[in-house]
Design a protein around this motif. Structure first.
Motif, PDB file in Angstrom:
ATOM      1  N   GLU A  12       0.828  -1.206   0.000  1.00  0.00           N
ATOM      2  CA  GLU A  12       0.000   0.000   0.000  1.00  0.00           C
ATOM      3  C   GLU A  12       0.859   1.251   0.000  1.00  0.00           C
ATOM      4  N   PHE A  16       1.134   4.104  -3.049  1.00  0.00           N
ATOM      5  CA  PHE A  16       0.986   5.542  -2.807  1.00  0.00           C
ATOM      6  C   PHE A  16       2.211   6.303  -3.324  1.00  0.00           C
ATOM      7  N   ARG A  42      -5.047  12.854  -9.034  1.00  0.00           N
ATOM      8  CA  ARG A  42      -5.196  13.362  -7.680  1.00  0.00           C
ATOM      9  C   ARG A  42      -6.226  12.546  -6.894  1.00  0.00           C
ATOM     10  N   SER A  43      -7.296  12.115  -7.530  1.00  0.00           N
ATOM     11  CA  SER A  43      -8.338  11.356  -6.834  1.00  0.00           C
ATOM     12  C   SER A  43      -7.781  10.055  -6.249  1.00  0.00           C
ATOM     13  N   GLU A  44      -6.924   9.362  -7.017  1.00  0.00           N
ATOM     14  CA  GLU A  44      -6.344   8.118  -6.508  1.00  0.00           C
ATOM     15  C   GLU A  44      -5.376   8.403  -5.366  1.00  0.00           C
ATOM     16  N   ASP A  46      -5.522  10.864  -3.265  1.00  0.00           N
ATOM     17  CA  ASP A  46      -6.321  11.210  -2.091  1.00  0.00           C
ATOM     18  C   ASP A  46      -6.842   9.948  -1.402  1.00  0.00           C
ATOM     19  N   GLU A  47      -7.324   8.996  -2.199  1.00  0.00           N
ATOM     20  CA  GLU A  47      -7.858   7.757  -1.631  1.00  0.00           C
ATOM     21  C   GLU A  47      -6.762   6.951  -0.942  1.00  0.00           C
ATOM     22  N   ARG A  48      -5.625   6.844  -1.599  1.00  0.00           N
ATOM     23  CA  ARG A  48      -4.542   6.048  -1.033  1.00  0.00           C
ATOM     24  C   ARG A  48      -3.944   6.703   0.210  1.00  0.00           C
ATOM     25  N   SER A  49      -3.996   8.026   0.274  1.00  0.00           N
ATOM     26  CA  SER A  49      -3.429   8.717   1.429  1.00  0.00           C
ATOM     27  C   SER A  49      -4.161   8.353   2.713  1.00  0.00           C
ATOM     28  N   LEU A  50      -5.458   8.074   2.624  1.00  0.00           N
ATOM     29  CA  LEU A  50      -6.229   7.693   3.808  1.00  0.00           C
ATOM     30  C   LEU A  50      -5.734   6.377   4.389  1.00  0.00           C
ATOM     31  N   ILE A  51      -5.413   5.433   3.505  1.00  0.00           N
ATOM     32  CA  ILE A  51      -4.886   4.136   3.957  1.00  0.00           C
ATOM     33  C   ILE A  51      -3.488   4.315   4.521  1.00  0.00           C
TER      34      ILE A  51
END
Length: 241
Positions: A12, A16, A42-44, A46-51
């Motif tokens: 993961e 990122f 950017r959308s991907e 943003d999603e990966r940053s949460l994990i």
């Protein structure tokens, strides 16, 4: 809480890092682009940053302490992700090389009543406040279990583990069946004294602690003590009149 899946976490973090890497964009003939852009959308990112943030919570305690207000193109978070990756992959190796074979205690593995309310405080370096939140939560859970909103903290636990039989509106907590033996009496006398010590020596003076006096190791020891009390309360049975 289960052990971290190191292979998954590293994958993961790598994903990122790949998405947020800065690259020179492809351009057509005769077009020159000065600078770089982020490889992925950017959308991907943003999603990966949460994990990634959740992985760092486990692999790099206090990683957020110097987090900037703005992190253009995730440059700061990329650095933390790289550090987290190293911590996961080489943590055991470093410990072995440095000769540190002592057991480690992870606050996240403590009883939920002792950890969850104060987890956000702990991760930002407010260790003392995390302990105070544990004391508050355990008191509230004990009140709820016994239906006793009329007493709290020391008085609550003194009544909860009292050797006197239950009375109307005054149920007791029992850590073992009452066989009339010394072990039963000793167990509950100890639980009363332990709880009183935690609230008299940690919770009460802790409410007046001056700011900036956090000690991580001391706070972890205190959390562990509150965690044991939480486990006793949680696993005990109720004796009612």
């Amino acid at each position: 809480m289960s052990k971290m899946d190191a292979a998954w976490a590293v994958a993961e973090l790598d994903a990122f890092l790949s998405v947020t890497a800065q690259v020179v964009p492809r351009t057509g003939p005769g077009v020159v682009y000065f600078g770089t852009v982020m490889r992925g959308p950017r959308s991907e990112a943003d999603e990966r940053s949460l994990i990634v943030e959740q992985i760092l919570d486990r692999s790099l305690p206090q990683w957020q302490l110097e987090r900037p207000a703005k992190d253009k193109d995730y440059s700061w978070l990329r650095t933390q992700a790289s550090r987290g990756r190293a911590a996961i992959e080489r943590g055991q190796e470093v410990a072995a090389r440095l000769g540190d074979t002592a057991p480690e205690m992870d606050a996240a593995h403590l009883h939920p009543w002792a950890w969850k309310n104060g987890a956000s405080y702990w991760r930002t370096g407010h260790f003392h406040q995390a302990v105070m939140q544990a004391a508050i939560r355990i008191n509230a859970e004990t009140q709820a279990k016994l239906g006793r909103m009329d007493v709290s903290e020391t008085a609550l636990f003194n009544e909860a583990f009292s050797m006197e039989g239950p009375k109307s509106g005054r149920s007791r907590l029992r850590l073992a069946a009452d066989d009339g033996g010394d072990t039963f009496k000793s167990l509950h006398r100890g639980a009363r004294a332990f709880a009183e010590g935690l609230y008299a020596a940690i919770r009460n003076p802790g409410m007046h602690q001056a700011a900036g006096t956090d000690d991580e190791h001391l706070a972890l020891e205190q959390l562990a003590a509150f965690s044991l009390l939480a486990r006793w309360v949680d696993e005990s049975t109720i004796s009612s009149a």
